[in-house]
Design a protein around this motif. Structure first.
Motif, short mmCIF file in Angstrom:
data_model
loop_
_atom_site.label_atom_id
_atom_site.label_comp_id
_atom_site.label_asym_id
_atom_site.label_seq_id
_atom_site.Cartn_x
_atom_site.Cartn_y
_atom_site.Cartn_z
N VAL A 1 0.83 -1.21 0.00
CA VAL A 1 0.00 0.00 0.00
C VAL A 1 0.86 1.25 0.00
O VAL A 1 0.56 2.22 -0.68
N VAL A 2 1.97 1.26 0.76
CA VAL A 2 2.82 2.43 0.91
C VAL A 2 4.03 2.30 -0.03
O VAL A 2 4.73 1.27 -0.01
N PHE A 3 4.30 3.34 -0.82
CA PHE A 3 5.40 3.33 -1.78
C PHE A 3 6.26 4.58 -1.57
O PHE A 3 5.74 5.65 -1.20
N PHE A 4 7.57 4.44 -1.82
CA PHE A 4 8.50 5.53 -1.57
C PHE A 4 9.50 5.63 -2.71
O PHE A 4 9.90 4.62 -3.31
N HIS B 1 3.92 7.32 8.24
CA HIS B 1 4.27 8.51 9.02
C HIS B 1 5.77 8.58 9.29
O HIS B 1 6.38 9.65 9.15
N GLU B 2 6.37 7.45 9.67
CA GLU B 2 7.80 7.45 9.97
C GLU B 2 8.63 7.76 8.72
O GLU B 2 9.64 8.48 8.80
N LEU C 1 -6.35 9.53 7.23
CA LEU C 1 -6.76 10.90 6.97
C LEU C 1 -6.13 11.85 7.98
O LEU C 1 -5.60 12.91 7.63
N GLY C 2 -6.17 11.48 9.27
CA GLY C 2 -5.56 12.32 10.30
C GLY C 2 -4.06 12.42 10.15
O GLY C 2 -3.46 13.48 10.40
N THR C 3 -3.41 11.34 9.72
CA THR C 3 -1.96 11.37 9.52
C THR C 3 -1.58 12.29 8.38
O THR C 3 -0.61 13.06 8.47
N VAL C 4 -2.33 12.27 7.28
CA VAL C 4 -2.07 13.17 6.16
C VAL C 4 -2.21 14.63 6.62
O VAL C 4 -1.39 15.49 6.29
N LYS D 1 -0.44 4.54 19.29
CA LYS D 1 -0.16 5.96 19.50
C LYS D 1 -0.45 6.76 18.24
O LYS D 1 -0.98 7.86 18.29
N ARG D 2 -0.07 6.20 17.08
CA ARG D 2 -0.32 6.88 15.80
C ARG D 2 -1.82 7.02 15.56
O ARG D 2 -2.30 8.07 15.11
#
Length: 565
Positions: free
Chosen positions: A408-411, A435-436, A463-466, A524-525
């Motif tokens: 799901v997450v790409f960098f 997030h990290e 959504l909150g992290t974005v 926590k996140r």
């Protein structure tokens, strides 16, 4: 019973007479500490000891040290002259209740004795209450264990009311997933074949949780009539709901108890489906050609008014059409973005009922109190049918289900900018890694571009992290999928919407990131993301207040456990 200890007979006699005049009886005597030990061994029920300090063989302090262990319930008053005042203070530190000057006046002794005996009574009462509390705690623990066992048995009985396997129906695939929030719940479903061409099905959800809602759902099942008693023909869904509503209203008059339900009748001879909904969440329908529609309630919830009227809707099914029934535990708020994301999942012809449960219900954060959840999926095409009531599904059914996408997450990084992308359905499970990775870029002072063009859905944690990342600064957004943009607008995420850039740089090659993370860090996140969303508007604060409170309570409890360790 009292004891006077003094090596002077006159002082001993005067103290004895004074104690007797105060109501102490009998009053025993001892000339020194050794003699007093013998008396106390023979009379451990002595309530009050009045002792001098300076005595031969064994003084009052040594006697007190011994007596606090040997007769712990006795109250001690020491007699002190000026020359032994410091010893009297030491006696208080050893546990004496009070000290009096040598040859005390009757008034002084009366106050000291009364206070000492009252103190003894209070201590005895405290100990009695403590023992009574311990007995009550043990009783409650035993009762709790019995209730736990009863609930486990009730769960077994309730599951026995659920259908074990779908009836055969050529050309149709029927799947169901049932998950109670507690040992027992208020959800109930069934699929019944009526004759050669009819298939009746329903999904009901009783208000509340636990045993009360479970019994209400059982009452619904008992009062349900599917066929006409005279003709033997299947009854129309609206008539079925009207009849069961009257029966429930006649059976109980308790306020606040009601059910929502959907009842459907499928006629395979002409591929028609008739639906009636009693206050239930919308039935979702996905057509083969991409058309979507909803069948909303056609009448009120069951058990509110005996004369309630119910309508029904008739549809013509085409090959490939999909019908999804669910209880409100699947979509807690029932908001438009939630319905939209659920319809997107349903639109995939390979998505099974288990996929719907995993992708939608499984995205809820840990620690949130979950309601009962039931899903009933009917496909107008041939395929494997199965019911999952909490036990393992047959291997044949499991083999037909595709594995969910894990990447799901790409960098990726270019010369002057870093990129992060979310693709598919992004949930709290990927947010800590997302997030990290973003913080690692921003802490180096590099700009960051978020690419959400391939993201179909984001849960509230994402959504909150974005929002947190954009508010920090140095973050811009590339393309945003329409469904995700609608979520931004729904939650008043104006700062995020303003960060969308048209003049974005060319994207570098992106690589998937591992979404694993420590459980404490993930929790926590989740909390910080929901706190960020709650701060955006009063509506958000109201919508997420229960989630934030639950997560804060769970985190505080974990901190308390860590501190005790």
């Amino acid at each position: 019973m009292a004891l006077v200890v003094d090596d002077e007979p006159v002082t001993r006699l005067m103290a004895k007479l004074t104690l007797q005049s105060l109501g102490c009886a009998p009053v025993l005597e001892a000339a020194d500490g050794i003699a007093a030990q013998q008396v106390l061994r023979e009379h451990p029920e002595v309530a009050l000891v009045l002792t001098d300090i300076m005595m031969p063989r064994m003084d009052g302090l040594e006697l007190l040290r011994w007596g606090r262990r040997a007769v712990p319930e006795a109250m001690w008053i020491v007699l002190s002259g000026l020359e032994t005042f410091d010893s009297a203070v030491a006696a208080i530190r050893l546990g004496a209740f009070d000290f009096l000057p040598k040859s005390p006046r009757k008034e002084e002794m009366s106050v000291a004795v009364r206070n000492a005996l009252e103190r003894r009574h209070l201590l005895a009462e405290r100990e009695r209450l403590h023992r009574a509390l311990e007995d009550k705690v043990r009783e409650l623990e035993e009762t709790s264990e019995l209730l736990r066992r009863d609930l486990e048995r009730a769960e077994v009985i309730q599951r026995a009311l659920l259908p074990r396997s779908p009836p055969p129906m050529e050309g149709y695939c029927i799947q169901a997933v049932y998950r109670p929030g507690q040992h027992v719940g208020g959800d109930l479903y069934d699929v019944v074949r009526l004759g050669e061409h009819h298939l009746a099905f329903y999904l009901a959800d009783a208000t509340g949780h636990g045993v009360t809602s479970a019994m209400l759902s059982v009452l619904f099942k008992q009062r349900l009539v599917l066929v006409d008693a005279v003709s033997g023909l299947a009854l129309p869904p609206a008539e079925v709901l009207a009849a069961v509503n009257r029966a429930i209203c006649e059976a109980h008059a308790a306020p606040g108890l009601f059910l929502t339900a959907v009842f459907g009748l499928l006629d395979t001879s002409d591929a028609s489906l008739t639906l009636a909904s009693a206050g239930h969440p919308p039935v979702l329908i996905a057509r083969e050609g991409g058309e979507r529609r909803q069948v909303r309630r056609t009448g009120p919830a069951l058990g509110l008014a005996a004369d309630a009227r119910f309508g029904q809707e008739r549809l013509h099914l085409l090959a490939g059409d999909r019908i999804l029934l669910y209880t409100d535990g699947l979509l807690p708020s029932g908001s438009a973005p939630e319905l939209e994301s659920l319809q997107q999942v349903l639109a995939s012809p390979l998505a099974s009922a288990q996929d719907v449960m995993t992708q939608v219900h499984g995205a809820m954060p840990a620690g949130v109190d979950r309601d009962d959840v039931t899903i009933l999926l009917i496909d107008a095409h041939a395929g494997a049918s199965w019911f999952d009531n909490g036990a393992e599904r047959p291997a044949a059914a499991a083999s037909t289900m595709p594995r969910p996408e894990s990447e799901v997450v790409f960098f990726g990084e270019a010369d002057h900018v870093a990129w992060l992308a979310l693709r598919g359905r992004a949930s709290w499970m990927q947010c800590d890694a997302f997030h990290e990775a973003a913080l690692a870029v921003l802490d180096r002072g590099r700009p960051l571009v978020l690419d959400l063009s391939g993201c179909e859905y984001m849960d509230s944690t994402c959504l909150g992290t974005v929002h947190e990342l954009v508010a920090r600064g140095g973050v811009s957004l590339a393309e945003v999928a329409p469904s995700v943009r609608a979520m931004f607008e729904e939650l008043s995420m104006q700062q995020v919407l303003a960060a969308v850039r048209e003049d974005r740089p060319a994207a570098p090659e992106l690589y998937p990131l591992d979404a694993g993370g420590d459980q404490a860090a993930v929790q926590k996140r989740i909390l910080k993301a929901h706190e960020a969303l709650s701060a955006l508007s009063e509506r958000n604060r109201e919508e997420f207040k229960d989630v934030v409170a639950s997560l804060r309570g769970e985190q505080d409890g974990q901190h308390g456990q860590d501190a005790r360790r």
